[in-house]
Design a protein around this motif. Structure first.
Motif, PDB file in Angstrom:
ATOM      1  N   ASN A   1       0.804  -1.224   0.000  1.00 32.61           N
ATOM      2  CA  ASN A   1       0.000   0.000   0.000  1.00 32.61           C
ATOM      3  C   ASN A   1       0.835   1.272   0.000  1.00 32.61           C
ATOM      4  OD1 ASN A   1      -2.549  -1.305   0.022  1.00 32.61           O
ATOM      5  ND2 ASN A   1      -2.277  -1.768   2.205  1.00 32.61           N
ATOM      6  N   ARG A   2       2.108   1.140  -0.316  1.00 29.00           N
ATOM      7  CA  ARG A   2       2.962   2.329  -0.335  1.00 29.00           C
ATOM      8  C   ARG A   2       2.715   3.152  -1.587  1.00 29.00           C
ATOM      9  NH1 ARG A   2       8.692  -0.274   0.150  1.00 29.00           N
ATOM     10  NH2 ARG A   2       7.658  -1.708  -1.269  1.00 29.00           N
ATOM     11  N   LYS A   3       3.026   4.441  -1.478  1.00 28.85           N
ATOM     12  CA  LYS A   3       2.952   5.339  -2.627  1.00 28.85           C
ATOM     13  C   LYS A   3       4.364   5.754  -3.005  1.00 28.85           C
ATOM     14  CE  LYS A   3      -1.617   5.761  -2.770  1.00 28.85           C
ATOM     15  NZ  LYS A   3      -2.462   5.477  -3.939  1.00 28.85           N
ATOM     16  N   PRO A   4       4.666   5.870  -4.305  1.00 30.55           N
ATOM     17  CA  PRO A   4       3.842   5.460  -5.435  1.00 30.55           C
ATOM     18  C   PRO A   4       3.848   3.948  -5.609  1.00 30.55           C
ATOM     19  CG  PRO A   4       5.966   6.170  -6.207  1.00 30.55           C
ATOM     20  CD  PRO A   4       5.973   6.419  -4.718  1.00 30.55           C
ATOM     21  N   HIS A   5       2.955   3.431  -6.432  1.00 30.45           N
ATOM     22  CA  HIS A   5       2.951   2.006  -6.710  1.00 30.45           C
ATOM     23  C   HIS A   5       2.480   1.765  -8.142  1.00 30.45           C
ATOM     24  CE1 HIS A   5      -1.230   2.680  -5.102  1.00 30.45           C
ATOM     25  NE2 HIS A   5      -1.506   2.047  -6.228  1.00 30.45           N
ATOM     26  N   LEU A   6       2.778   0.563  -8.615  1.00 32.34           N
ATOM     27  CA  LEU A   6       2.298   0.092  -9.907  1.00 32.34           C
ATOM     28  C   LEU A   6       1.163  -0.888  -9.651  1.00 32.34           C
ATOM     29  CD1 LEU A   6       5.745  -0.536 -11.620  1.00 32.34           C
ATOM     30  CD2 LEU A   6       4.092   1.200 -12.309  1.00 32.34           C
ATOM     31  N   THR A   7       0.065  -0.730 -10.364  1.00 31.16           N
ATOM     32  CA  THR A   7      -1.103  -1.573 -10.144  1.00 31.16           C
ATOM     33  C   THR A   7      -1.173  -2.668 -11.201  1.00 31.16           C
ATOM     34  OG1 THR A   7      -2.326   0.274  -9.178  1.00 31.16           O
ATOM     35  CG2 THR A   7      -3.614  -1.601  -9.939  1.00 31.16           C
ATOM     36  N   VAL A   8      -1.200  -3.920 -10.743  1.00 29.77           N
ATOM     37  CA  VAL A   8      -1.331  -5.077 -11.625  1.00 29.77           C
ATOM     38  C   VAL A   8      -2.811  -5.400 -11.762  1.00 29.77           C
ATOM     39  CG1 VAL A   8      -0.818  -7.531 -11.934  1.00 29.77           C
ATOM     40  CG2 VAL A   8       0.918  -5.998 -10.975  1.00 29.77           C
ATOM     41  N   THR A   9      -3.315  -5.353 -12.982  1.00 34.69           N
ATOM     42  CA  THR A   9      -4.740  -5.585 -13.216  1.00 34.69           C
ATOM     43  C   THR A   9      -5.025  -6.943 -13.856  1.00 34.69           C
ATOM     44  OG1 THR A   9      -4.606  -4.472 -15.362  1.00 34.69           O
ATOM     45  CG2 THR A   9      -5.193  -3.124 -13.447  1.00 34.69           C
ATOM     46  N   GLY A  10      -3.987  -7.648 -14.289  1.00 30.01           N
ATOM     47  CA  GLY A  10      -4.191  -8.955 -14.894  1.00 30.01           C
ATOM     48  C   GLY A  10      -2.885  -9.693 -15.061  1.00 30.01           C
ATOM     49  N   VAL A  11      -2.955 -11.035 -15.061  1.00 27.66           N
ATOM     50  CA  VAL A  11      -1.768 -11.868 -15.227  1.00 27.66           C
ATOM     51  C   VAL A  11      -2.141 -13.063 -16.094  1.00 27.66           C
ATOM     52  CG1 VAL A  11       0.080 -13.135 -14.074  1.00 27.66           C
ATOM     53  CG2 VAL A  11      -1.055 -11.252 -12.880  1.00 27.66           C
ATOM     54  N   LYS A  12      -1.300 -13.344 -17.088  1.00 25.44           N
ATOM     55  CA  LYS A  12      -1.516 -14.531 -17.904  1.00 25.44           C
ATOM     56  C   LYS A  12      -0.180 -15.083 -18.360  1.00 25.44           C
ATOM     57  CE  LYS A  12      -2.097 -12.125 -22.357  1.00 25.44           C
ATOM     58  NZ  LYS A  12      -3.014 -11.917 -23.507  1.00 25.44           N
ATOM     59  N   LEU A  13      -0.176 -16.340 -18.773  1.00 25.76           N
ATOM     60  CA  LEU A  13       1.043 -16.989 -19.231  1.00 25.76           C
ATOM     61  C   LEU A  13       1.239 -16.728 -20.713  1.00 25.76           C
ATOM     62  CD1 LEU A  13       3.300 -18.778 -18.055  1.00 25.76           C
ATOM     63  CD2 LEU A  13       2.043 -20.769 -18.901  1.00 25.76           C
TER      64      LEU A  13
END
Length: 299
Positions: A137-149
């Motif tokens: 929850n630290r700022k700044p951060h990168l948000t992962v919205t999806g993962v696939k192979l």
């Protein structure tokens, strides 16, 4: 603005020069010791090359999957801002969504020539843990919205390879961040023991092999009272042996047993190709660690 800068190698890290059986040095004075007019490091390099050339260890090394380039690649064009770069360096990721819970146990590593290799595939959860800190929850951060192979290209000891990779979709980015999903092969046992009673220290890491294969960049160590590191090279048809030493001391007086890390680029007469890149002191392949996982090209 695209950010392509990678996490820098610390060049001022204080490191105790305990050689673990390789001979402790203080970093004071020249380490290119001679015995009867013969450079002992040169002799050692020849011994290492003779032990590896044509050996079963060399054959096993060439048959395996040994990354010699980045196994994490940023989205195409790099990161958008210094804040995103800082988030990456801090491993500050926020996961929005679910990680895949099933995946193939094994995957194929393929090269342009030669037989493919079957390697174990790490799970999406393990891959994500390699990227992200537990503090999400630290700022700044990168948000992962999806993962696939999917797949990615990785430089290896056998040349460029296509390997299975986890593709992480990042909020605000059109292309994913990629991380190789296959586990590297276990390095073969060296056919020669580490050197003893020879001045110098092992190379810290391999950072990069040039695109044309005619130079390699490594991180070498040197003392606080010398003129910096020197890396000599011995090339044979089957191996490239690097011998690290330090240049003459630049001042007199007592020296503390500390070292600095410094990048050194070594020019070669011929491209690396599938030759084994070896450290003269350890008698083993130079470990690849890169620049903390960022692809220089961001592709």
């Amino acid at each position: 603005m695209s950010i392509r800068t990678s996490r820098s190698v610390s060049l001022l890290a204080g490191i105790a020069l305990a050689g673990a059986g390789l001979g402790a040095v203080s970093g004071c004075g020249s380490q290119k010791a001679t015995a009867g007019g013969t450079n002992v490091l040169t002799d050692r390099a020849r011994q290492v090359a003779e032990a590896w050339d044509g050996s079963t260890a060399a054959a096993a090394w060439r048959a395996g999957y040994h990354p010699m380039g980045e196994t994490v690649q940023l989205p195409q064009g790099g990161l958008h801002s210094p804040a995103d770069l800082q988030a990456y360096e801090d491993q500050s990721f926020l996961l929005r969504g679910e990680l895949p819970v099933t995946w193939p146990k094994n995957g194929q590593v393929t090269w342009a020539t030669g037989k493919p290799l079957t390697q174990r595939v790490m799970g999406a959860d393990e891959s994500y843990k390699n990227l992200a800190s537990t503090r999400v929850n630290r700022k700044p951060h990168l948000t992962v919205t999806g993962v696939k192979l999917g797949e990615m290209r990785v430089a290896t000891s056998r040349g460029p390879a296509t390997v299975p990779a986890w593709l992480f979709t990042l909020h605000g980015y059109a292309t994913p961040l990629k991380q190789a999903a296959v586990i590297p092969s276990t390095p073969p046992r060296s056919p020669i023991s580490p050197a003893r009673d020879i001045p110098g220290l092992p190379l810290d890491r391999l950072i990069q092999i040039a695109a044309d294969g005619r130079s390699v960049t490594v991180v070498a160590l040197h003392g606080v009272c010398d003129d910096g590191p020197a890396v000599d090279v011995l090339e044979t048809s089957g191996s490239i042996v690097l011998s690290a030493s330090v240049k003459d001391r630049k001042n007199k007086g007592n020296c503390t047993k500390q070292a600095k890390l410094q990048q050194v680029t070594v020019k070669l007469k011929h491209p690396v190709d599938d030759r084994v890149l070896l450290d003269a002191l350890t008698g083993q392949p130079v470990p690849y660690k890169g620049l903390n996982g960022i692809s220089p090209s961001g592709s």
